[in-house]
Design an enzyme around this catalytic site. Structure first.
Site, PDB file in Angstrom:
ATOM      1  N   LYS A   9       0.727  -1.294   0.018  1.00 11.47           N
ATOM      2  CA  LYS A   9       0.257   0.170  -0.014  1.00 11.47           C
ATOM      3  C   LYS A   9       0.825   1.054   0.035  1.00 11.47           C
ATOM      4  O   LYS A   9       1.674   1.526   0.767  1.00 11.47           O
ATOM      5  CB  LYS A   9      -0.958   0.041   1.182  1.00 11.47           C
ATOM      6  CG  LYS A   9      -1.705   1.460   1.501  1.00 11.47           C
ATOM      7  CD  LYS A   9      -2.560   1.305   2.645  1.00 11.47           C
ATOM      8  CE  LYS A   9      -2.983   2.818   2.892  1.00 11.47           C
ATOM      9  NZ  LYS A   9      -4.070   2.682   4.241  1.00 11.47           N
ATOM     10  N   ASP A  13      -2.506  10.314   3.834  1.00 15.69           N
ATOM     11  CA  ASP A  13      -3.739   9.808   4.205  1.00 15.69           C
ATOM     12  C   ASP A  13      -4.644  10.847   4.990  1.00 15.69           C
ATOM     13  O   ASP A  13      -4.401  10.737   6.244  1.00 15.69           O
ATOM     14  CB  ASP A  13      -3.785   8.335   4.887  1.00 15.69           C
ATOM     15  CG  ASP A  13      -5.346   7.725   4.940  1.00 15.69           C
ATOM     16  OD1 ASP A  13      -6.554   8.955   4.397  1.00 15.69           O
ATOM     17  OD2 ASP A  13      -5.609   6.930   5.674  1.00 15.69           O
ATOM     18  N   LYS A  46      -9.837  12.813   8.669  1.00 18.11           N
ATOM     19  CA  LYS A  46      -9.201  12.220  10.139  1.00 18.11           C
ATOM     20  C   LYS A  46      -9.349  13.478  11.054  1.00 18.11           C
ATOM     21  O   LYS A  46      -9.140  14.651  10.762  1.00 18.11           O
ATOM     22  CB  LYS A  46      -7.882  11.742  10.028  1.00 18.11           C
ATOM     23  CG  LYS A  46      -7.762  10.432   9.232  1.00 18.11           C
ATOM     24  CD  LYS A  46      -6.411   9.865   9.043  1.00 18.11           C
ATOM     25  CE  LYS A  46      -6.504   8.417   8.540  1.00 18.11           C
ATOM     26  NZ  LYS A  46      -7.022   7.457   9.298  1.00 18.11           N
ATOM     27  N   ASP A  76     -11.922   7.337   4.061  1.00 22.24           N
ATOM     28  CA  ASP A  76     -10.817   7.067   4.917  1.00 22.24           C
ATOM     29  C   ASP A  76     -10.472   5.448   4.914  1.00 22.24           C
ATOM     30  O   ASP A  76      -9.490   4.939   5.519  1.00 22.24           O
ATOM     31  CB  ASP A  76     -11.176   7.517   6.525  1.00 22.24           C
ATOM     32  CG  ASP A  76      -9.634   7.474   7.362  1.00 22.24           C
ATOM     33  OD1 ASP A  76      -8.561   7.564   6.386  1.00 22.24           O
ATOM     34  OD2 ASP A  76      -9.557   7.690   8.552  1.00 22.24           O
ATOM     35  N   GLU A 104      -9.383   3.729   2.327  1.00 19.38           N
ATOM     36  CA  GLU A 104      -8.976   3.830   1.096  1.00 19.38           C
ATOM     37  C   GLU A 104      -7.960   3.019   0.836  1.00 19.38           C
ATOM     38  O   GLU A 104      -7.755   2.665  -0.398  1.00 19.38           O
ATOM     39  CB  GLU A 104      -8.350   5.481   1.137  1.00 19.38           C
ATOM     40  CG  GLU A 104      -6.927   5.630   1.208  1.00 19.38           C
ATOM     41  CD  GLU A 104      -6.642   5.335   2.806  1.00 19.38           C
ATOM     42  OE1 GLU A 104      -7.682   5.341   3.692  1.00 19.38           O
ATOM     43  OE2 GLU A 104      -5.527   5.014   3.021  1.00 19.38           O
ATOM     44  N   ARG A 152      -7.825  -0.333   1.296  1.00 19.02           N
ATOM     45  CA  ARG A 152      -8.457  -1.454   0.384  1.00 19.02           C
ATOM     46  C   ARG A 152      -8.961  -1.195  -1.075  1.00 19.02           C
ATOM     47  O   ARG A 152      -8.767  -2.129  -1.827  1.00 19.02           O
ATOM     48  CB  ARG A 152      -9.542  -2.268   1.483  1.00 19.02           C
ATOM     49  CG  ARG A 152     -10.548  -1.217   1.594  1.00 19.02           C
ATOM     50  CD  ARG A 152     -11.495  -1.794   2.735  1.00 19.02           C
ATOM     51  NE  ARG A 152     -11.022  -1.227   4.103  1.00 19.02           N
ATOM     52  CZ  ARG A 152     -11.352  -1.392   5.102  1.00 19.02           C
ATOM     53  NH1 ARG A 152     -12.676  -2.062   5.423  1.00 19.02           N
ATOM     54  NH2 ARG A 152     -10.886  -1.038   6.276  1.00 19.02           N
TER      55      ARG A 152
HETATM   56  N1  BES Z   1      -4.212   4.340   7.101  1.00 18.06           N
HETATM   57  C1  BES Z   1      -5.014   4.040   7.934  1.00 18.06           C
HETATM   58  C2  BES Z   1      -4.796   3.029   8.942  1.00 18.06           C
HETATM   59  C3  BES Z   1      -4.295   3.532  10.100  1.00 18.06           C
HETATM   60  C4  BES Z   1      -4.703   4.283  11.055  1.00 18.06           C
HETATM   61  C5  BES Z   1      -2.766   3.031  10.321  1.00 18.06           C
HETATM   62  C6  BES Z   1      -4.139   4.586  12.211  1.00 18.06           C
HETATM   63  C7  BES Z   1      -2.135   3.549  11.693  1.00 18.06           C
HETATM   64  C8  BES Z   1      -2.747   4.134  12.461  1.00 18.06           C
HETATM   65  C9  BES Z   1      -6.312   3.696   7.122  1.00 18.06           C
HETATM   66  O1  BES Z   1      -6.365   3.821   5.480  1.00 18.06           O
HETATM   67  C10 BES Z   1      -7.507   3.957   7.730  1.00 18.06           C
HETATM   68  O2  BES Z   1      -7.813   5.227   7.836  1.00 18.06           O
HETATM   69  N2  BES Z   1      -8.586   3.181   8.271  1.00 18.06           N
HETATM   70  C11 BES Z   1      -9.584   3.366   8.859  1.00 18.06           C
HETATM   71  C12 BES Z   1     -10.538   2.293   8.435  1.00 18.06           C
HETATM   72  C13 BES Z   1     -11.893   2.724   8.894  1.00 18.06           C
HETATM   73  C14 BES Z   1     -12.570   3.851   8.401  1.00 18.06           C
HETATM   74  C15 BES Z   1     -12.974   1.255   8.622  1.00 18.06           C
HETATM   75  C16 BES Z   1      -9.273   3.032  10.273  1.00 18.06           C
HETATM   76  O3  BES Z   1      -8.517   2.096  10.831  1.00 18.06           O
HETATM   77  O4  BES Z   1     -10.018   3.705  11.098  1.00 18.06           O
HETATM   78 ZN    ZN Z   2      -4.574   4.740   5.126  1.00 24.46          ZN
HETATM   79 MN    MN Z   3      -7.685   5.980   5.652  1.00 27.04          MN
END
Ligand code: BES
Ligand code: ZN
Ligand code: MN
Length: 494
Positions: free
Chosen positions: A267, A272, A279, A349, A351, A353
């Site tokens: 990835k 992000d 966020k 968020d 994104e 996947r």
């Molecule tokens: N890049 C993030 C995952 C992440 C969050 C990694 C915090 C390390 C620390 C990913 O893109 C994301 O935002 N995932 C969301 C998914 C949710 C919206 C289903 C998450 O984990 O909150």
């Molecule tokens: Zn992300």
């Molecule tokens: Mn994200």
């Protein structure tokens, strides 16, 4: 900095500094004993006084010792003999290197490989100690105009007491040198900020790197080419960004032409923000690390070519920036992936996947032996496992077992979670084939369940590195994981 192995005598060895170990309860190691008797029992006197008791990581420098050839002696505490393991051994070597950074010397000799660790060969000790040293020696200061201080150390030599262990120790050094140089590449890319490390920048780095290896070829797909391939999901994430999306493909041919390749997918979200599902502001800077999966596979490709492994490996890196903008995707938007499956984007968020699914569909073109994707995919993985291991999910038991084993050997551990169909229901959408989120429960598993819908044609494992790819707090920075895990897996396939 260069690390070597050699058989020497601690008392008569010329060096700017020799490092000898002392166990907890003031037990001198064999080399410490030899140096002590040549040095008028100064070490044992110090230990008797209670000035040095051998606690793990304790360090003391003795200047101008008499009776021996070295200019300095560094004592290092290694804790109780019975409790010593490879993890502590690594920690001890990081402490030594951090202490050596403050001494103005060019070379040092380590008498630490003689320490006994249960079920551990000399080669294992050299591999892990040298990895710890290279890791502790890493610094990222290319973006600082001052404060660029680095160590003056040029050569470190490990004493190997038994000559017959030399060749295996040398081999171990080759492996650790290659792994840490891959980690350094991954750490640098991770640490670079989003305004420098863009998808275009990542692509350029991959091209540059491939020039160093004749067996490596790089192809960069631009947005028009991805559109032709119908990568509607990947491109939708990028549509709110002014940075162009890239699909980076690195092919290493070390095996026979007909050998099926091991495919690694990483990835590469270079920043992000969360997109329209923005966020919160706290620690948002850390989302520059959201391309650590990409950095991990790019670093691993460098390691693979340094080791000249005799297998075929392909790295696929989908790279985008996730931004909120007038043209960005919105919650409720429905996109069509390269596989033809439609996706309702309920949270912009989620994104990672969305870009991985198209890269994973593309991966099938290579007729892969196996596919492993790695991604900073879910915050839920950090909640579940913390930062000690990555999360592993797979549609193939043998592949999962091989990755678990590689994690143990390399110290870059992973832990398996279930990929049961029971969780698939959470991805139901009223309007499309699936939603891109699965609700509050089991976030790491539902993310993998989403990806599993695109990986049915081959053996596949997903490694969630959200908790292990970087450190927060005072030591904020990329760790270089999962380069050791991926490399060890590939080494074991030879
Ligand atoms: N890049 C993030 C995952 C992440 C969050 C990694 C915090 C390390 C620390 C990913 O893109 C994301 O935002 N995932 C969301 C998914 C949710 C919206 C289903 C998450 O984990 O909150
Ligand atoms: Zn992300
Ligand atoms: Mn994200």
């Amino acid at each position: 900095m260069d690390i070597r192995v050699k058989t020497t005598q601690p008392e008569s060895q010329k060096s700017a500094c020799i490092i000898v170990a002392i166990h907890d309860k003031r037990q001198l190691s064999p080399s410490a004993k030899l140096v002590d008797s040549a040095n008028n029992n100064r070490i044992s006197a110090l230990v008797k006084k209670g000035d040095f008791d051998g606690k793990m990581g304790q360090i003391q420098l003795l200047d101008n010792p008499q009776g021996i050839a070295a200019e300095r002696i560094m004592l290092v505490g290694c804790g109780p003999q019975k409790k010593l393991n490879l993890k502590l051994f690594k920690k001890m070597h990081s402490s030594i290197l951090n202490a050596l950074k403050n001494v103005n010397i060019k070379d040092a000799i380590f008498y630490t490989a003689e320490l006994e660790i249960k079920d551990t060969t000399t080669a294992d000790k050299i591999r892990h100690a040298s990895e710890a040293i290279f890791e502790a020696n890493y610094s990222f200061n290319e973006l600082k105009s001052t404060d660029k201080k680095t160590t003056t150390l040029k050569t470190i030599t490990f004493d190997i007491s038994d000559k017959k262990d030399l060749s295996k120790a040398q081999q171990a050094l080759k492996t650790s040198t290659a792994i840490t140089s891959g980690m350094n590449i991954a750490r640098r890319l991770g640490n670079l900020p989003g305004n420098i490390c863009t998808p275009t920048y990542l692509a350029k780095q991959a091209v540059q790197q491939s020039k160093k290896c004749k067996k490596t070829k790089v192809t960069i797909l631009n947005e028009a080419e991805m559109k032709k391939l119908k990568m509607g999901s990947l491109l939708s994430v990028s549509q709110g960004s002014r940075e162009a999306a890239k699909l980076i493909v690195i092919e290493y041919k070390g095996g026979k032409a007909k050998d099926k390749p091991y495919v690694l997918v990483g990835k590469g979200v270079t920043f992000d923000t969360g997109g329209i599902s923005l966020k919160p502001g706290a620690a948002m800077d850390e989302m520059k690390f959201d391309m650590c999966g990409a950095a991990g596979v790019i670093g691993t490709m460098a390691t693979v070519s340094e080791l000249q492994l005799n297998i075929n490996v392909v790295a696929i890196v989908p790279s985008v920036e996730n931004m909120p903008d007038g043209s960005a995707i919105k919650p409720g938007d429905i996109v069509t992936s390269m596989s033809g499956q439609t996706i309702e984007i309920l949270n912009t968020d989620a994104e990672g996947r969305l870009i991985l699914c198209d890269a994973l569909t593309y991966a099938a073109k290579f007729d892969p032996k196996i596919v492993i994707d790695t991604a900073t995919l879910t915050g839920a993985c950090v909640v579940a496992l913390g930062s000690h291991c990555s999360g592993l999910l797979s549609n193939n038991d043998k592949l999962a077992q091989d990755l678990l084993a590689a994690g143990t050997t390399s110290g870059d551990r992973t832990w398996q979670m279930p990929l049961w169909d029971d969780y698939q229901d959470q991805l139901k959408s009223n309007f499309a084939d699936m939603a891109n989120i699965g609700g509050r429960e089991a976030g790491t598993i539902t993310a993998a369940c989403f990806l599993a819908r695109f990986t049915k044609k081959y053996k596949w494992a997903h490694i969630d590195i959200a908790g292990v790819a970087w450190n927060s707090g005072a030591k904020k920075g990329a760790t270089g994981r999962p380069v050791p895990l991926l490399t060890q897996y590939l080494i074991n396939q030879k």
